[in-house]
Design an enzyme around this catalytic site. Sequence first.
Site, PDB file in Angstrom:
ATOM      1  N   ARG A  49     -15.456   0.144  44.101  1.00 41.66           N
ATOM      2  CA  ARG A  49     -15.460  -0.354  42.711  1.00 41.66           C
ATOM      3  C   ARG A  49     -16.452  -1.503  42.480  1.00 41.66           C
ATOM      4  O   ARG A  49     -16.176  -2.438  41.730  1.00 41.66           O
ATOM      5  CB  ARG A  49     -14.055  -0.830  42.285  1.00 41.66           C
ATOM      6  CG  ARG A  49     -13.037   0.275  42.141  1.00 41.66           C
ATOM      7  CD  ARG A  49     -13.419   1.255  41.034  1.00 41.66           C
ATOM      8  NE  ARG A  49     -12.328   2.160  40.790  1.00 41.66           N
ATOM      9  CZ  ARG A  49     -12.079   3.248  41.520  1.00 41.66           C
ATOM     10  NH1 ARG A  49     -12.886   3.572  42.519  1.00 41.66           N
ATOM     11  NH2 ARG A  49     -11.057   4.025  41.223  1.00 41.66           N
TER      12      ARG A  49
ATOM     13  N   SER B 150      -7.151   1.852  35.850  1.00 40.02           N
ATOM     14  CA  SER B 150      -6.595   0.855  36.778  1.00 40.02           C
ATOM     15  C   SER B 150      -7.094  -0.524  36.369  1.00 40.02           C
ATOM     16  O   SER B 150      -8.298  -0.726  36.242  1.00 40.02           O
ATOM     17  CB  SER B 150      -7.066   1.115  38.204  1.00 40.02           C
ATOM     18  OG  SER B 150      -6.634   2.361  38.648  1.00 40.02           O
TER      19      SER B 150
ATOM     20  N   GLU C 196     -10.108  -5.440  37.706  1.00 42.74           N
ATOM     21  CA  GLU C 196     -11.147  -4.414  37.918  1.00 42.74           C
ATOM     22  C   GLU C 196     -12.136  -4.309  36.757  1.00 42.74           C
ATOM     23  O   GLU C 196     -13.343  -4.286  36.980  1.00 42.74           O
ATOM     24  CB  GLU C 196     -10.442  -3.080  38.207  1.00 42.74           C
ATOM     25  CG  GLU C 196     -11.248  -2.147  39.073  1.00 42.74           C
ATOM     26  CD  GLU C 196     -12.016  -1.183  38.225  1.00 42.74           C
ATOM     27  OE1 GLU C 196     -13.247  -1.271  38.226  1.00 42.74           O
ATOM     28  OE2 GLU C 196     -11.391  -0.344  37.559  1.00 42.74           O
TER      29      GLU C 196
HETATM   30  N1  EPU Z   1       2.537   3.593  43.174  1.00 38.23           N
HETATM   31  C1  EPU Z   1       3.818   3.184  42.915  1.00 38.23           C
HETATM   32  N2  EPU Z   1       4.130   2.810  41.619  1.00 38.23           N
HETATM   33  C2  EPU Z   1       3.247   2.843  40.622  1.00 38.23           C
HETATM   34  C3  EPU Z   1       1.930   3.271  40.892  1.00 38.23           C
HETATM   35  C4  EPU Z   1       1.596   3.632  42.178  1.00 38.23           C
HETATM   36  O1  EPU Z   1       4.670   3.130  43.791  1.00 38.23           O
HETATM   37  O2  EPU Z   1       3.606   2.495  39.486  1.00 38.23           O
HETATM   38  C5  EPU Z   1       2.180   3.995  44.554  1.00 38.23           C
HETATM   39  C6  EPU Z   1       2.492   5.466  44.816  1.00 38.23           C
HETATM   40  O3  EPU Z   1       3.070   5.577  46.087  1.00 38.23           O
HETATM   41  C7  EPU Z   1       1.132   6.126  44.845  1.00 38.23           C
HETATM   42  C8  EPU Z   1       0.242   4.997  45.324  1.00 38.23           C
HETATM   43  O4  EPU Z   1       0.817   3.806  44.786  1.00 38.23           O
HETATM   44  O5  EPU Z   1       1.132   7.185  45.722  1.00 38.23           O
HETATM   45  C9  EPU Z   1      -1.180   5.114  44.851  1.00 38.23           C
HETATM   46  O6  EPU Z   1      -1.195   5.414  43.444  1.00 38.23           O
HETATM   47  P1  EPU Z   1      -2.266   6.428  42.815  1.00 38.23           P
HETATM   48  O7  EPU Z   1      -2.310   7.672  43.624  1.00 38.23           O
HETATM   49  O8  EPU Z   1      -1.982   6.571  41.371  1.00 38.23           O
HETATM   50  O9  EPU Z   1      -3.638   5.732  43.063  1.00 38.23           O
HETATM   51  P2  EPU Z   1      -4.082   4.210  42.839  1.00 38.23           P
HETATM   52  O10 EPU Z   1      -4.438   3.637  44.169  1.00 38.23           O
HETATM   53  O11 EPU Z   1      -3.092   3.469  42.026  1.00 38.23           O
HETATM   54  C10 EPU Z   1      -6.611   4.705  42.647  1.00 38.23           C
HETATM   55  C11 EPU Z   1      -7.721   4.402  41.712  1.00 38.23           C
HETATM   56  C12 EPU Z   1      -7.658   5.316  40.509  1.00 38.23           C
HETATM   57  C13 EPU Z   1      -7.779   6.748  40.997  1.00 38.23           C
HETATM   58  C14 EPU Z   1      -6.646   7.031  41.964  1.00 38.23           C
HETATM   59  C15 EPU Z   1      -6.750   8.380  42.619  1.00 38.23           C
HETATM   60  C16 EPU Z   1      -8.220   2.050  42.023  1.00 38.23           C
HETATM   61  C17 EPU Z   1      -8.129   0.675  41.466  1.00 38.23           C
HETATM   62  N3  EPU Z   1      -7.643   3.014  41.302  1.00 38.23           N
HETATM   63  O12 EPU Z   1      -5.404   4.398  41.990  1.00 38.23           O
HETATM   64  O13 EPU Z   1      -8.774   5.035  39.678  1.00 38.23           O
HETATM   65  O14 EPU Z   1      -7.729   7.676  39.930  1.00 38.23           O
HETATM   66  O15 EPU Z   1      -6.665   6.067  43.053  1.00 38.23           O
HETATM   67  O16 EPU Z   1      -7.771   8.378  43.556  1.00 38.23           O
HETATM   68  O17 EPU Z   1      -8.823   2.238  43.070  1.00 38.23           O
HETATM   69  C18 EPU Z   1      -9.463   3.678  37.848  1.00 38.23           C
HETATM   70  O18 EPU Z   1     -10.246   3.121  38.619  1.00 38.23           O
HETATM   71  O19 EPU Z   1      -9.407   3.377  36.631  1.00 38.23           O
HETATM   72  C19 EPU Z   1      -8.579   4.718  38.340  1.00 38.23           C
HETATM   73  C20 EPU Z   1      -7.651   5.300  37.588  1.00 38.23           C
END
Ligand code: EPU
Length: 336
Positions: A165, A235, A331
């Site tokens: 990012r 995010s 972010e």
């Molecule tokens: N989780 C929770 N509660 C929540 C949200 C998440 O427990 O309310 C846990 C879950 O276990 C989930 C894990 O966190 O499995 C990761 O969540 P998610 O798969 O939604 O991915 P993320 O790490 O929150 C990142 C990127 C997203 C991208 C997704 C998928 C960043 C800051 N965000 O989110 O990117 O779509 O992975 O690869 O790296 C963005 O940058 O705007 C964005 C949406």
Amino acid sequence: MVDIKQNVSLQPFNSLAIPSVATHFVELTQERELPEIIAYSQARQLALRVLGGGSNLVLADRVEACVVRNTLLGRTLVEEDLDTVTIEVAAGETWHDLVAWSIAQGWSGLENLALIPGTVGAAPVQNIGAYGVEVADRLVSVRAFDLQREEVSNLSNVECLFEYRNSLFKSDENRYLICSIRLKLHKSFSPMLHYGPLQALKTNIDLRAQDVFDRVVAIRQAKLPNPDRIPNAGSFFKNPMVTGAVFQRLQLQFPDLVFFRAGSGYKIAAGWLIDKAGLRGQSGAGGVGCYSKQALVLINPQRSSSRDVVAWSDRVRHRVEQLFDLTLEVEPRIWT
Ligand code: EPU
């Protein structure tokens, strides 16, 4: 003559729908309009600020600058061999439309990045990434106008200094106006399915890029709010990277901690931290809060000001710091 307007509302141009006014505003439709825009701004000692899709921005009430909305369009096939194509895409194109189009041409590589809001020019700025792929993995070069040197610059992938990012364009903000990017895509398909929710596709022996695209769209639609209905900027915080020692402390204290290995360290799921802190589905002043299906997404359903957005963000950061002794980094870019 380019049409530079004064006191223009930026509310329709930012996905958090923050009410904001730009003192000066212009839509860039041709690269050759740039010298005139630069001369206009210099004569008035105005900073230039480049706006893409506005999907990764927190705007102040008033932006004292010449805001250039990049609407340069065009997609060209520039090179082709047996296995690959290199395409050049103008910065004002919509990212998701590019992804859908590339797959319709039979080219793979962007399918994991479906439905990411914003423009093509914004993609390298924050090195957009999802489901195990980042734009840096596909990007050959960036053609940008260097506003400091007042000349066009071609930056190779390495010169863009991509990180999670982050990039040269984010760290050296307002220096470059991205005109177009070159991407290398494949004619044959080797899927990237290691990200949890995509692993189920591994059993499909006739898997096509279109199937991955469809699955990514379905996952995103289920988890992430459509900014046209519930204003948001995706995010809102980066997933914090920690050392082995910090990771061990956290895991001992919170055995259900969600994390990913990242190089020699660990990436902690910020959404999990915020959720664990009890803030998922909660909101504060102006209705700004954490989305009920993904706590990492800050929502602004009442289209409130950046003051309310920043106040909620500070509250989230404070709670996470208190509970986990970890600092969350915002972010989106903040325009003050
Ligand atoms: N989780 C929770 N509660 C929540 C949200 C998440 O427990 O309310 C846990 C879950 O276990 C989930 C894990 O966190 O499995 C990761 O969540 P998610 O798969 O939604 O991915 P993320 O790490 O929150 C990142 C990127 C997203 C991208 C997704 C998928 C960043 C800051 N965000 O989110 O990117 O779509 O992975 O690869 O790296 C963005 O940058 O705007 C964005 C949406």
